[in-house]
Design an enzyme around this catalytic site. Structure first.
Site, PDB file in Angstrom:
ATOM      1  N   CYS A  64      52.902  66.565   5.953  1.00 23.87           N
ATOM      2  CA  CYS A  64      53.894  66.371   7.015  1.00 23.87           C
ATOM      3  C   CYS A  64      54.819  67.573   7.173  1.00 23.87           C
ATOM      4  CB  CYS A  64      54.705  65.105   6.738  1.00 23.87           C
ATOM      5  SG  CYS A  64      53.738  63.589   6.860  1.00 23.87           S
ATOM      6  N   LYS A 104      58.454  62.111  15.784  1.00 25.96           N
ATOM      7  CA  LYS A 104      57.924  62.310  14.431  1.00 25.96           C
ATOM      8  C   LYS A 104      58.015  63.777  14.027  1.00 25.96           C
ATOM      9  CE  LYS A 104      55.918  61.863  10.510  1.00 25.96           C
ATOM     10  NZ  LYS A 104      54.599  61.308  10.285  1.00 25.96           N
TER      11      LYS A 104
END
Length: 410
Positions: free
Chosen positions: A269, A215
């Site tokens: 993010c 990720k």
């Protein structure tokens, strides 16, 4: 036993954190046929959800939530219920360390302790929050110590979310997922659960550390490429050429695909995750660190250009068009547009803003106006985000005194 229950969809799932990820995830699992408890420590969030309304802006999510609520498969609650599966989907912001930004894992640690207090043998705990490598092992340690149950008698997994705000529900049900665990049995049970939710994507099994890094690497890849585009925009400014035209021409090459520069990089993010790699590998992650610094610098570069144009005339009103970090959402986390507005305000300019996706009259201390109102009130405009409303009304923006951060007017 748990695997069989997962295959039959007769297990219960509790999701900790009803935010931008937890709420859509709860809806998706409810649509897949599971009974889902949506837990949040914020009682106002649960009160809103119980009333039938969602508290975030996300296309099509309200209708999907209403259906899930009516089906009685999604149950919002401010009491942590015992379940077969717990999914931790809480924020992981960063904080300033001695020489760099580091992950703040207090929410993950708190959620892990709460689950540990009601954990039972054979339960599965899934960490969806984006975290630095080794955090899943930290979660497992906390669960073991709090519950008194040996880690061999419960299951812990990392399955990071990978969705695009604005298309969250669709991507939850169509994107591939990465499932990482120390024990294959745990990953297998988690895969069975996610397979029921993911309609077209594939769920891949790996170890927990690889899943954590996967990720981080996905978002860091994008951050580095955006940094290249933003650095080009600074260089082109010194050359007095149009960076958008340059990129358009360069991308005519069959193996070149330069991204579009903008006001910077925001959100929970891309603006955060690369620091988690830098935190763990400060001597090795040099390109990653430099990309973050380039993207963090872009708002100040824009403010300096605006200051030059306005010649420091603090009597002027500057209108910022778009405060969210990306188009057509209400998420203001780490938004470069907000940083631009704050720096301009600190310099003494009167700052007003237009953010059509925020329903309140203010956001982060800035008065909000409609597009028509801000065009009338502002002496100078900063187009910082490409919301659909702005695109649909481009004619009103042309010929205005405006700094176009995103090349929308090109």
């Amino acid at each position: 036993m748990v695997l069989k229950k997962a295959m039959n969809k007769d297990l219960t799932i509790t999701i900790l954190g009803m935010g931008y990820i937890g709420l859509p995830t709860g809806i998706a699992f409810a649509r897949a046929g599971f009974t889902v408890y949506g837990f949040d420590v914020n009682k106002n969030v649960i009160k809103t959800l119980k009333s039938g309304k969602i508290h975030i802006v996300e296309p099509d999510l309200q209708e999907a939530y209403e259906d899930a609520l009516k089906s009685e498969r999604l149950i919002p609650t401010d009491k942590l219920e015992k379940s077969d599966v717990y999914i931790i989907a809480v924020p992981t912001p960063f904080k300033q360390g001695e020489n760099q930004k580091i992950a703040d894992l207090k929410y993950v640690e708190s959620a892990s302790k709460m689950v540990g207090q009601i954990l039972e043998e054979n339960n599965l705990v899934i960490l969806e929050s984006t975290v630095p490598p080794m955090t899943t092992k930290l979660m497992t340690d906390i669960l073991e110590n709090t519950s008194g149950i040996s880690r061999e008698k419960f299951m812990s997994v990392h399955c990071p979310e990978r969705v695009l705000p604005g298309k969250i529900l669709h991507e939850l049900e169509h994107n591939d997922r990465i499932i990482g665990a120390e024990r294959y049995e745990a990953a297998e049970v988690a895969k069975t659960i996610y397979d029921a939710m993911v309609k077209e994507g594939t769920c891949f099994i790996t170890d927990d550390i690889t899943a954590e890094m996967c990720k981080l690497v996905e978002n860091t890849f994008r951050d580095v490429n955006i940094a290249f585009a933003n650095e080009l925009s600074v260089i082109c400014d010194k050359l007095n050429i149009d960076v958008f035209e340059l990129i358009k021409l360069a991308n005519k090459h069959p193996r070149v695909n330069i991204l579009t520069p903008g006001a910077g990089v925001g959100g929970h993010c891309l603006a955060v995750d690369p620091w988690f790699i830098v935190e763990k590998f400060p001597n090795e992650a040099n390109v990653i660190r430099e990309a973050r610094l380039i993207n963090d610098f872009k708002p100040r570069f824009i403010v300096n250009k605006i200051d030059e144009v306005l010649k420091g005339n603090k009597k002027l009103t500057v209108g910022v068009l778009g405060l969210a970090y990306k188009p057509d959402i209400d998420d203001l986390r780490e938004s470069p547009a907000i940083e631009i507005a704050e720096i301009l305000r600190d310099k003494g300019y009167n700052i007003i803003a237009c953010e059509p996706n925020v329903k309140e009259k203010t956001a982060n201390g800035f008065a909000l106006y409609s597009l028509e109102e801000i065009i009338e009130k502002a002496d100078y405009l900063v187009l910082s985000q490409g919301h659909t409303e702005f695109k649909n009304k481009l004619v009103k923006l042309r010929d205005k005194n405006i700094y176009d951060c995103i090349g929308l007017l090109k």
